[in-house]
Design a protein around this motif. Structure first.
Motif, PDB file in Angstrom:
ATOM      1  N   MET A   1       3.418  -4.476  -5.268  1.00 35.83           N
ATOM      2  CA  MET A   1       3.310  -3.111  -5.785  1.00 35.83           C
ATOM      3  C   MET A   1       4.251  -2.861  -6.952  1.00 35.83           C
ATOM      4  O   MET A   1       3.939  -2.110  -7.869  1.00 35.83           O
ATOM      5  N   GLY A   2       5.416  -3.487  -6.931  1.00 41.03           N
ATOM      6  CA  GLY A   2       6.357  -3.327  -8.030  1.00 41.03           C
ATOM      7  C   GLY A   2       6.677  -1.880  -8.330  1.00 41.03           C
ATOM      8  O   GLY A   2       7.048  -1.100  -7.452  1.00 41.03           O
ATOM      9  N   SER A   3       6.508  -1.490  -9.601  1.00 37.52           N
ATOM     10  CA  SER A   3       6.876  -0.142 -10.047  1.00 37.52           C
ATOM     11  C   SER A   3       5.960   0.933  -9.478  1.00 37.52           C
ATOM     12  O   SER A   3       6.243   2.118  -9.608  1.00 37.52           O
ATOM     13  N   GLU A   4       4.852   0.529  -8.848  1.00 39.02           N
ATOM     14  CA  GLU A   4       3.933   1.512  -8.284  1.00 39.02           C
ATOM     15  C   GLU A   4       4.400   2.034  -6.920  1.00 39.02           C
ATOM     16  O   GLU A   4       3.799   2.944  -6.368  1.00 39.02           O
ATOM     17  N   LEU A   5       5.452   1.468  -6.381  1.00 38.04           N
ATOM     18  CA  LEU A   5       5.936   1.916  -5.086  1.00 38.04           C
ATOM     19  C   LEU A   5       6.405   3.357  -5.143  1.00 38.04           C
ATOM     20  O   LEU A   5       7.072   3.772  -6.087  1.00 38.04           O
ATOM     21  N   ALA A   6       6.057   4.112  -4.133  1.00 36.28           N
ATOM     22  CA  ALA A   6       6.566   5.468  -3.990  1.00 36.28           C
ATOM     23  C   ALA A   6       7.976   5.400  -3.392  1.00 36.28           C
ATOM     24  O   ALA A   6       8.384   4.364  -2.869  1.00 36.28           O
ATOM     25  N   PRO A   7       8.740   6.486  -3.465  1.00 40.04           N
ATOM     26  CA  PRO A   7      10.103   6.455  -2.895  1.00 40.04           C
ATOM     27  C   PRO A   7      10.121   6.251  -1.389  1.00 40.04           C
ATOM     28  O   PRO A   7      11.083   5.747  -0.839  1.00 40.04           O
ATOM     29  N   GLY A   8       9.063   6.658  -0.698  1.00 35.93           N
ATOM     30  CA  GLY A   8       9.057   6.510   0.749  1.00 35.93           C
ATOM     31  C   GLY A   8       7.652   6.439   1.302  1.00 35.93           C
ATOM     32  O   GLY A   8       6.690   6.853   0.641  1.00 35.93           O
ATOM     33  N   TYR A   9       7.544   5.894   2.512  1.00 35.40           N
ATOM     34  CA  TYR A   9       6.241   5.728   3.155  1.00 35.40           C
ATOM     35  C   TYR A   9       6.376   5.927   4.665  1.00 35.40           C
ATOM     36  O   TYR A   9       7.445   5.677   5.243  1.00 35.40           O
ATOM     37  N   PRO A  10       5.293   6.314   5.333  1.00 32.55           N
ATOM     38  CA  PRO A  10       5.214   6.152   6.781  1.00 32.55           C
ATOM     39  C   PRO A  10       4.690   4.747   7.073  1.00 32.55           C
ATOM     40  O   PRO A  10       4.105   4.104   6.212  1.00 32.55           O
ATOM     41  N   LEU A  11       4.908   4.271   8.277  1.00 29.17           N
ATOM     42  CA  LEU A  11       4.386   2.984   8.719  1.00 29.17           C
ATOM     43  C   LEU A  11       3.267   3.237   9.720  1.00 29.17           C
ATOM     44  O   LEU A  11       3.465   3.947  10.708  1.00 29.17           O
ATOM     45  N   THR A  12       2.092   2.681   9.447  1.00 29.06           N
ATOM     46  CA  THR A  12       0.967   2.802  10.373  1.00 29.06           C
ATOM     47  C   THR A  12       0.700   1.437  11.002  1.00 29.06           C
ATOM     48  O   THR A  12       0.585   0.431  10.301  1.00 29.06           O
ATOM     49  N   LEU A  13       0.618   1.403  12.332  1.00 28.32           N
ATOM     50  CA  LEU A  13       0.369   0.169  13.071  1.00 28.32           C
ATOM     51  C   LEU A  13      -0.984   0.265  13.766  1.00 28.32           C
ATOM     52  O   LEU A  13      -1.226   1.193  14.540  1.00 28.32           O
ATOM     53  N   SER A  14      -1.868  -0.694  13.473  1.00 31.54           N
ATOM     54  CA  SER A  14      -3.083  -0.826  14.276  1.00 31.54           C
ATOM     55  C   SER A  14      -2.750  -1.689  15.479  1.00 31.54           C
ATOM     56  O   SER A  14      -1.972  -2.641  15.374  1.00 31.54           O
ATOM     57  N   LEU A  15      -3.305  -1.353  16.622  1.00 30.16           N
ATOM     58  CA  LEU A  15      -2.898  -1.999  17.868  1.00 30.16           C
ATOM     59  C   LEU A  15      -4.096  -2.588  18.597  1.00 30.16           C
ATOM     60  O   LEU A  15      -4.393  -2.257  19.742  1.00 30.16           O
ATOM     61  N   GLY A  16      -4.798  -3.482  17.914  1.00 31.60           N
ATOM     62  CA  GLY A  16      -5.918  -4.172  18.533  1.00 31.60           C
ATOM     63  C   GLY A  16      -7.190  -3.354  18.515  1.00 31.60           C
ATOM     64  O   GLY A  16      -7.353  -2.425  17.720  1.00 31.60           O
ATOM     65  N   SER A  17      -8.104  -3.683  19.425  1.00 28.89           N
ATOM     66  CA  SER A  17      -9.426  -3.042  19.427  1.00 28.89           C
ATOM     67  C   SER A  17      -9.914  -2.736  20.838  1.00 28.89           C
ATOM     68  O   SER A  17     -11.109  -2.599  21.066  1.00 28.89           O
ATOM     69  N   GLU A  18      -8.981  -2.635  21.789  1.00 24.59           N
ATOM     70  CA  GLU A  18      -9.380  -2.386  23.168  1.00 24.59           C
ATOM     71  C   GLU A  18      -8.718  -1.133  23.718  1.00 24.59           C
ATOM     72  O   GLU A  18      -7.554  -0.841  23.403  1.00 24.59           O
ATOM     73  N   SER A  19      -9.449  -0.411  24.542  1.00 29.60           N
ATOM     74  CA  SER A  19      -8.857   0.689  25.287  1.00 29.60           C
ATOM     75  C   SER A  19      -8.308   0.152  26.602  1.00 29.60           C
ATOM     76  O   SER A  19      -8.629  -0.962  27.026  1.00 29.60           O
ATOM     77  N   GLY A  20      -7.454   0.960  27.231  1.00 28.57           N
ATOM     78  CA  GLY A  20      -6.913   0.566  28.522  1.00 28.57           C
ATOM     79  C   GLY A  20      -5.737  -0.375  28.458  1.00 28.57           C
ATOM     80  O   GLY A  20      -5.356  -0.953  29.476  1.00 28.57           O
ATOM     81  N   VAL A  21      -5.138  -0.553  27.291  1.00 28.10           N
ATOM     82  CA  VAL A  21      -3.961  -1.412  27.143  1.00 28.10           C
ATOM     83  C   VAL A  21      -2.718  -0.524  27.103  1.00 28.10           C
ATOM     84  O   VAL A  21      -2.694   0.490  26.393  1.00 28.10           O
ATOM     85  N   THR A  22      -1.707  -0.887  27.847  1.00 24.87           N
ATOM     86  CA  THR A  22      -0.439  -0.152  27.828  1.00 24.87           C
ATOM     87  C   THR A  22       0.591  -0.960  27.046  1.00 24.87           C
ATOM     88  O   THR A  22       0.817  -2.141  27.343  1.00 24.87           O
ATOM     89  N   ILE A  23       1.177  -0.307  26.066  1.00 21.61           N
ATOM     90  CA  ILE A  23       2.190  -0.945  25.221  1.00 21.61           C
ATOM     91  C   ILE A  23       3.437  -0.074  25.242  1.00 21.61           C
ATOM     92  O   ILE A  23       3.376   1.129  24.995  1.00 21.61           O
ATOM     93  N   GLU A  24       4.552  -0.669  25.574  1.00 18.31           N
ATOM     94  CA  GLU A  24       5.836   0.003  25.419  1.00 18.31           C
ATOM     95  C   GLU A  24       6.468  -0.504  24.133  1.00 18.31           C
ATOM     96  O   GLU A  24       6.464  -1.716  23.867  1.00 18.31           O
ATOM     97  N   ILE A  25       7.016   0.413  23.354  1.00 17.88           N
ATOM     98  CA  ILE A  25       7.574   0.031  22.054  1.00 17.88           C
ATOM     99  C   ILE A  25       8.837   0.847  21.820  1.00 17.88           C
ATOM    100  O   ILE A  25       8.911   2.020  22.198  1.00 17.88           O
ATOM    101  N   LYS A  26       9.843   0.207  21.258  1.00 14.93           N
ATOM    102  CA  LYS A  26      11.091   0.922  21.005  1.00 14.93           C
ATOM    103  C   LYS A  26      11.770   0.380  19.753  1.00 14.93           C
ATOM    104  O   LYS A  26      11.484  -0.718  19.278  1.00 14.93           O
TER     105      LYS A  26
END
Length: 510
Positions: A313-338
């Motif tokens: 991205m170089g100079s096209e980067l914005a000063p800040g971003y959120p992070l979006t995580l895709s977490l597979g393609s199945e329902s019924g999965v429990t994930i703990e994250i910290k």
């Protein structure tokens, strides 16, 4: 044609001669002799709309353009003057062809007086600048005029985002619609606030406005989700229960200066594959597929370096971003994250990266049904394009090793993009009886960079058991691409595969 500074110098000469005093009115002339102005752009700019604004108090004429003009060096300008006034310079004729590609000007003779106007031609931005503060603390603001994104960043200062003092500086041909004032207190606590401005050239312009500060305790908070039930356990810990086939979570924003390593700890009741890490879900340059997240009953460390994404991205980067995580393609999965963070590499991570052996290839070298081209643009990100000319055992040898590798160098890391699935195979000394082993799984098609980690502990141990000198300096690795297939499963050739940061070393943070 004389530029404005030259014209100003002429005014000083006239002043020195005692003819007039610094664009000052007298009884025999008008203090504002310029009533109006019109311009005719070159034929190449027939699609560019213009508006003229005359600021008599500052003797400034602004020619606002709806978009970038191709040729401003030959603009036919017509000046509407008060009775008795005439152009003094750049020409006594009216209209006159002028060069508006730089700041220029015009001197008008009115009675015994000469009045000087500066002329500036520029693409009009409905909002020209934004200022923001809270409790006397000034935010760092940026305005992307092309994407119409307003970024307001308060650093680590505590802020009540519902009470931010905002000032909009708008162009002369713009007016505020929503909000209606250019100076007010705004509630910027929402993820996104929209601001509307009416502009004489472009109509209603809508800006997206985001306001944020540094993550608390360096941990990002989960702010949004889709196909996921999110339980906030406190202390930067969350329980995620997937409820659909496209589960995603998005975090609070982080500053780009915070670093490039995405890290967190997780547990998962099922393997979810490679999460897509996105800084902008609409921009593939800001996305990457991470290492696989496996089923885990105990806390498992996870980290991916997004340095290459930042570099792209170089100079096209914005000063800040959120992070979006895709977490597979199945329902019924429990994930703990910290402890979700975007941070700099720590000492150990940097050491492993620095001590790894990075594969290098000769630009343009052709092996067996495989050609390699060096497309590196920065030595920190060695990047190669591999183009198979046939599907029968495509391979090419790397340059001879500059240093020895050991039995402990048994972890393969790289990133790739490819329109063809493939399987990686490495020969340790470029001979068939000393190969290190196949990847064991196909790498799928991807139009964003994919981070790959292969643990080849057993293969490397077997090689050194058979040949203790296998890692000596001076011998080359051989790079093989196996099982190339098109989207229908047939064999394919002439489809490039891009690989960068291909290295072998000890197990790193990934």
């Amino acid at each position: 044609m004389k530029k404005y500074l030259q014209i100003s110098a002429l005014c000083l000469v006239v002043l020195a001669a005692g003819i007039f005093s610094s664009c000052k009115d007298d009884e025999s002339g008008s203090s504002s002799p310029l009533i109006g102005m019109s311009v005719q752009l070159a034929a190449a700019d027939s699609t560019v709309s213009t508006r003229i604004n005359i600021d008599h108090a500052n003797r400034l004429v602004t020619v606002s353009l709806s978009q970038e003009a191709r040729d401003l060096s030959h603009v036919l300008c017509t000046f509407d003057l008060v009775n008795g006034a005439s152009l003094y310079t750049p020409s006594v004729t009216n209209p006159v062809e002028m060069d508006l590609s730089d700041v220029t000007g015009v001197n008008i003779l009115t009675g015994d007086n000469i009045v000087c106007y500066k002329i500036v031609a520029e693409v009009d931005s409905p909002i020209k600048e934004v200022k923001a503060s809270y409790g006397g603390v000034e935010a760092v603001t940026s305005l992307d005029k092309k994407s119409r994104l307003i970024n307001v960043y308060f650093g680590s200062d505590p802020v009540d985002f519902t009470q931010v003092q905002v000032e909009f500086v708008i162009s002369a041909i713009s007016s505020m619609v929503d909000p209606t004032s250019t100076n007010l207190t705004m509630d910027l606590s929402a993820d996104t606030t929209y601001v509307k401005v009416q502009n004489d050239l472009v109509g209603t312009a809508t800006y997206k406005m985001i306001c944020w500060n540094d993550p608390s305790d360096n941990n990002l908070a989960i702010k949004r989700s889709a196909d996921v039930e999110v339980t906030d356990n406190g202390g930067g810990s969350y329980t995620l229960n997937t409820t659909g086939t496209a589960p995603t979570v998005s975090t609070s924003m982080f500053p780009v200066s915070a670093g490039s390593v995405v890290s967190f700890s997780y547990k998962a009741t099922k393997a979810i594959g490679r999460p897509r890490l996105s800084l902008d879900v609409n921009n593939k340059k800001l996305q990457m597929l991470g290492y696989e997240m496996n089923q885990a009953d105990d806390w498992t460390e996870y980290a991916v370096d997004l340095g290459g994404v930042y570099f792209d991205m170089g100079s096209e980067l914005a000063p800040g971003y959120p992070l979006t995580l895709s977490l597979g393609s199945e329902s019924g999965v429990t994930i703990e994250i910290k402890d979700i963070q975007v941070r700099e590499k720590n000492y150990e991570e940097q050491m492993f990266a620095d001590n790894a052996y990075y594969f290098k290839f000769e630009d343009g070298k052709t092996g067996n049904n495989l050609k390699v081209n060096d497309v590196t643009t920065d030595e920190q990100f060695l990047t190669y394009k591999f183009t198979p000319s046939g599907t029968s055992d495509p391979y090419v040898s790397a340059k001879s090793r500059e240093k020895a590798v050991t039995i402990n160098d048994n972890q393969i890391y790289f990133e790739y993009k490819s329109e063809s699935p493939f399987e990686l195979q490495l020969f340790w000394q470029a001979v068939a009886d000393s190969w290190s082993g196949r990847a064991g799984y196909m790498l799928p098609v991807s139009d964003v960079w994919v981070a790959v980690h292969m643990d080849w502990t057993d293969q490397v141990k077997s090689i050194f058991t058979t040949n203790p000198t296998a890692g000596d300096a001076g011998a080359p690795f051989r790079f093989d691409l196996e099982d190339l297939k098109d989207h229908s499963g047939g064999m394919i050739a002439n489809v490039p595969i891009y690989v960068r940061n291909l290295r072998i070393g000890q197990k790193s943070y990934e």
